[in-house]
Motif scaffolding. Sequence first.
Motif, PDB file in Angstrom:
ATOM      1  N   ILE A 254      -8.966   7.275  -9.777  1.00  0.00           N
ATOM      2  CA  ILE A 254      -9.454   7.234  -8.279  1.00  0.00           C
ATOM      3  C   ILE A 254     -11.024   6.181  -7.933  1.00  0.00           C
ATOM      4  N   THR A 255     -11.605   5.517  -8.915  1.00  0.00           N
ATOM      5  CA  THR A 255     -13.056   5.639  -8.593  1.00  0.00           C
ATOM      6  C   THR A 255     -13.843   4.639  -7.566  1.00  0.00           C
ATOM      7  N   THR A 256     -14.183   5.131  -6.927  1.00  0.00           N
ATOM      8  CA  THR A 256     -15.466   4.471  -5.814  1.00  0.00           C
ATOM      9  C   THR A 256     -16.442   4.444  -5.736  1.00  0.00           C
TER      10      THR A 256
ATOM     11  N   GLU B  36     -16.840   8.602  -4.557  1.00  0.00           N
ATOM     12  CA  GLU B  36     -16.591   9.293  -5.393  1.00  0.00           C
ATOM     13  C   GLU B  36     -15.161   8.646  -6.248  1.00  0.00           C
ATOM     14  N   THR B  37     -14.624   9.552  -7.218  1.00  0.00           N
ATOM     15  CA  THR B  37     -13.967  10.099  -8.350  1.00  0.00           C
ATOM     16  C   THR B  37     -12.983  11.297  -7.944  1.00  0.00           C
ATOM     17  N   ILE B  38     -11.758  10.562  -7.607  1.00  0.00           N
ATOM     18  CA  ILE B  38     -10.691  11.536  -7.173  1.00  0.00           C
ATOM     19  C   ILE B  38      -9.458  11.093  -8.366  1.00  0.00           C
TER      20      ILE B  38
ATOM     21  N   VAL C 266       4.301  -1.011  -7.763  1.00  0.00           N
ATOM     22  CA  VAL C 266       3.742   0.083  -6.298  1.00  0.00           C
ATOM     23  C   VAL C 266       1.854  -0.531  -7.098  1.00  0.00           C
ATOM     24  N   LEU C 267       2.027   0.599  -8.778  1.00  0.00           N
ATOM     25  CA  LEU C 267       0.359   0.532  -9.165  1.00  0.00           C
ATOM     26  C   LEU C 267      -0.051  -0.960  -9.970  1.00  0.00           C
ATOM     27  N   SER C 268       0.714  -1.341  -9.419  1.00  0.00           N
ATOM     28  CA  SER C 268       0.241  -3.291 -10.616  1.00  0.00           C
ATOM     29  C   SER C 268      -0.458  -3.699  -8.922  1.00  0.00           C
ATOM     30  N   ALA C 269       0.053  -3.995  -7.894  1.00  0.00           N
ATOM     31  CA  ALA C 269      -0.600  -4.490  -6.374  1.00  0.00           C
ATOM     32  C   ALA C 269      -1.476  -3.374  -6.133  1.00  0.00           C
ATOM     33  N   TRP C 270      -1.837  -1.871  -6.485  1.00  0.00           N
ATOM     34  CA  TRP C 270      -2.940  -1.108  -6.302  1.00  0.00           C
ATOM     35  C   TRP C 270      -4.041  -1.935  -7.319  1.00  0.00           C
ATOM     36  N   ARG C 271      -3.915  -2.304  -7.612  1.00  0.00           N
ATOM     37  CA  ARG C 271      -5.091  -2.485  -9.323  1.00  0.00           C
ATOM     38  C   ARG C 271      -4.920  -4.018  -8.797  1.00  0.00           C
ATOM     39  N   ALA C 272      -4.488  -4.957  -8.240  1.00  0.00           N
ATOM     40  CA  ALA C 272      -4.798  -6.355  -7.421  1.00  0.00           C
ATOM     41  C   ALA C 272      -5.989  -6.442  -6.938  1.00  0.00           C
ATOM     42  N   GLN C 273      -5.675  -5.161  -5.671  1.00  0.00           N
ATOM     43  CA  GLN C 273      -6.395  -5.255  -4.449  1.00  0.00           C
ATOM     44  C   GLN C 273      -7.728  -4.024  -5.028  1.00  0.00           C
ATOM     45  N   ALA C 274      -8.103  -3.155  -6.374  1.00  0.00           N
ATOM     46  CA  ALA C 274      -8.878  -3.095  -5.921  1.00  0.00           C
ATOM     47  C   ALA C 274      -9.892  -3.704  -7.155  1.00  0.00           C
TER      48      ALA C 274
END
Length: 107
Positions: free
Chosen positions: A14-16, A19-21, A80-88
Amino acid sequence: MSEYSPDRWVVLEITTPKETIRKVFAGWYGGYAGSDSWKLNSGITETREHDDVFEFDGYSGSTYFCHRNCHGMSGYMHSVLSAWRAQAEERGDVQIRIIDLEDTVVV
């Protein structure tokens, strides 16, 4: 300190802007009477590889024991990951990618 052995797992990077974590995204099948579940660890602090098991320590003190042959995601984890990616994508400054199994121990 908790220990977990998921039925399915992947490592997410996850890159923001700050940070990258890398984190373990773990899932369990619920079986006949239960529901599938998932956990995202606090972030990988150390990785060890033993034969067919990856051992991931997290910032919270938890350890995930992830079998090589369980690498991958369930349908529930995919949603779940698809929802996170949409939010990102909506945010525009966050990226989430799945780390290849071969690159898992490089933290």
